[in-house]
Design an enzyme around this catalytic site. Structure first.
Site, PDB file in Angstrom:
ATOM      1  N   PRO A 267       0.840  -1.207   0.000  1.00 40.29           N
ATOM      2  CA  PRO A 267       0.000   0.000   0.000  1.00 40.29           C
ATOM      3  C   PRO A 267       0.872   1.253   0.000  1.00 40.29           C
ATOM      4  CG  PRO A 267       0.011  -1.016   2.166  1.00 40.29           C
ATOM      5  CD  PRO A 267       0.774  -1.939   1.278  1.00 40.29           C
ATOM      6  N   ASP A 443       5.996   2.270   2.011  1.00 43.40           N
ATOM      7  CA  ASP A 443       5.103   1.132   2.241  1.00 43.40           C
ATOM      8  C   ASP A 443       4.370   1.372   3.562  1.00 43.40           C
ATOM      9  OD1 ASP A 443       3.861  -1.288   2.739  1.00 43.40           O
ATOM     10  OD2 ASP A 443       5.558  -2.516   2.107  1.00 43.40           O
ATOM     11  N   HIS A 444       3.060   1.597   3.464  1.00 45.17           N
ATOM     12  CA  HIS A 444       2.296   1.978   4.659  1.00 45.17           C
ATOM     13  C   HIS A 444       2.056   0.804   5.606  1.00 45.17           C
ATOM     14  CE1 HIS A 444       0.495   4.999   6.920  1.00 45.17           C
ATOM     15  NE2 HIS A 444      -0.592   5.274   6.232  1.00 45.17           N
ATOM     16  N   ARG A 445       2.453  -0.393   5.219  1.00 46.96           N
ATOM     17  CA  ARG A 445       2.338  -1.513   6.144  1.00 46.96           C
ATOM     18  C   ARG A 445       3.350  -1.399   7.276  1.00 46.96           C
ATOM     19  NH1 ARG A 445       3.009  -6.474   2.090  1.00 46.96           N
ATOM     20  NH2 ARG A 445       4.697  -5.071   1.455  1.00 46.96           N
ATOM     21  N   VAL A 447       5.618   1.595   7.435  1.00 50.26           N
ATOM     22  CA  VAL A 447       5.969   2.999   7.676  1.00 50.26           C
ATOM     23  C   VAL A 447       4.677   3.789   7.817  1.00 50.26           C
ATOM     24  CG1 VAL A 447       7.155   5.035   6.790  1.00 50.26           C
ATOM     25  CG2 VAL A 447       8.090   2.750   6.330  1.00 50.26           C
TER      26      VAL A 447
END
Length: 473
Positions: A267, A443-445, A447
């Site tokens: 994501p 990467d929003h998983r 960060v």
């Protein structure tokens, strides 16, 4: 006369020149059949999904055959060149001794035809008796066509022929089945005369009726598919005068697969910041005059790379990767800094190994070598593996910024826009300043917004006040 044996021919197979590669395209052959080669001599150049690589031959000999022409994509492990290592000169001799041996082999086998099925004519006579018992007895022969009802009493009144007529009567009798079973057969449209009974004394059961229905529904399936089979798909017609089609392979194919995988796996979140880099541009000019940087390439990208490395040191959690298989976040204590480079074969991203441990002059030297090697098309597959964070400089094309996609396995990528002279409020007054826009995708998983914002803010702060490099590094 000197001839080559098959034992003297060595097959050189397409190696895996990069970790996990499955194929490579032969770009150019440097040898031809009949040429003499030595151990370590480059025989061809191939393009993998990573880069163009020259392949050396691992032995001495004479080239016997090139198995594939230039432009062919070959799977790893497939033989691409045959070399005679015996020192002989003949090329076409091995076929001569092989032919007589193969022609003589069938002769001894012909003496044992029974083992292979030759010369035995009794097989046809053994199959015919299967139909023989029905016509061997002369008495039931006229009874076979006498299917109508009057034929049955004639056979019963003749005492001498009753035993012969008895086998014909049962198929014409009413099938044995209980009323519920008959109703079930009627409802399902099943003729009981076609059902094979499995109950005691030849009684048809409910299971027999269902089995008959199942057999009936299964039978039409191939008949339905048959008409669709012969319809061929129309061959596509292209107007070559109005369009050109380029096969997707090599670096472009690998890039496309990686970007699709990245876009639909991680994501992405992208944040932007516009920065006054006037002081950074002045520092670039000062470093160009510094003796410590003599002969080195000094440009804004060098200081941007150093600023990102300092920001990562201050916020180490961003230098990580997501392990989907083990459901773990892998924090990395080293930075392999990727630099996106546009080449004639497509976009590649080689990386500077252990960039976090390099001084500014060492980083400048590494950047110069990386760019020069990429432009020559000589970047090795190993140089493009193991990256942790990447910088893409879209500003060289006059673009303000973009929303870059992550390289697979990495947590962040920084896009650098064009540096332009713009009106900017500086010390309370509007002045012309050197300004650029930075975009950080992550990467929003692993960060979150806070961590990503801190990293981007640190990079911007260093570029606004490059003296922070001395205090933060």
């Amino acid at each position: 006369m000197t001839t080559m044996t098959e034992a003297s021919v060595r097959e050189f197979k397409m190696p895996d020149v990069g970790e996990g590669l499955t194929e490579a395209e032969i770009l150019k052959w440097y040898v031809q059949p009949g040429d003499t080669v030595t151990d370590g001599q480059v025989v061809c150049e191939v393009e993998t999904a990573k880069a163009a690589v020259e392949l050396p031959i691992p032995y001495d000999g004479v080239v016997r055959e090139l198995h594939f022409p230039e432009g062919t994509t070959v799977d790893v492990g497939t033989s691409i060149i045959a070399v005679d290592v015996s020192g002989g000169t003949a090329v076409a001799a091995p076929a001569a001794p092989a032919a007589p041996e193969r022609q003589e082999e069938p002769k001894p086998q012909g003496r044992q035809p029974v083992l292979v099925g030759y010369g035995v004519a009794t097989s046809s006579t053994r199959r015919r008796p299967r139909k023989g018992p029905e016509t061997a007895t002369p008495v039931p022969a006229p009874a076979a066509p006498a299917v109508p009802a009057p034929a049955a009493p004639a056979g019963l009144n003749g005492h001498g022929t009753a035993p012969a007529a008895a086998p014909v009567a049962p198929p014409q009798e009413r099938p044995l089945a209980k009323p519920p079973v008959r109703k079930l057969a009627k409802d399902l449209g099943v003729d009981l005369a076609t059902v094979t009974p499995s109950g005691p004394d030849g009684i048809i059961t409910r299971e027999d009726v269902h089995a008959a229905v199942a057999a009936r529904t299964e039978a039409p399936e191939p008949a339905v598919e048959a008409p669709a089979a012969p319809t061929p798909a129309p061959a596509p017609v292209y107007d070559t005068a109005r369009e050109t089609r380029v096969p997707v392979k090599g670096v472009r194919k690998a890039t496309a697969a990686a970007m699709v995988g990245s876009a639909f796996t991680a994501p992405h979140v992208t944040e932007f910041v516009t920065v006054d880099v006037t002081r950074t541009m002045r520092l670039v000019e000062e470093l160009k005059q510094d003796k410590e940087f003599a002969g080195l390439r000094v440009n804004p990208l060098l200081l941007i790379a150093k600023a990102l490395l300092v920001a990562i040191r201050r916020n180490p959690d961003i230098n990580a990767s997501w392990d989907e298989a083990n459901q773990e976040i892998v924090l990395k204590h080293y930075v392999n800094l990727g630099i996106a480079a546009a080449t004639p074969r497509g976009l590649i991203v080689p990386n500077i190994k252990d960039a976090h441990a390099k001084t500014l002059p060492q980083l400048a030297e590494a950047l110069g070598d990386l760019v020069a090697t990429a432009r020559e098309g000589k970047t090795s597959p190993g140089a493009m593996q193991g990256g942790t964070v990447t910088i893409t400089n879209v500003g060289v094309f006059g673009v303000d910024t973009g929303t870059p996609l992550l390289n697979p396995g990495e947590s962040a990528i920084l896009a650098v826009g064009a540096i332009k002279l713009q009106p900017w409020v500086h010390k309370g007054k509007v002045k012309p300043r050197q300004v650029t826009t930075l975009a950080l995708s992550f990467d929003h998983r692993l960060v979150d917004g806070e961590l990503g914002s801190k990293v981007l803010a640190d990079v911007a702060a260093i570029l606004e006040q490059p003296k922070r490099l001395m205090t933060w590094a």
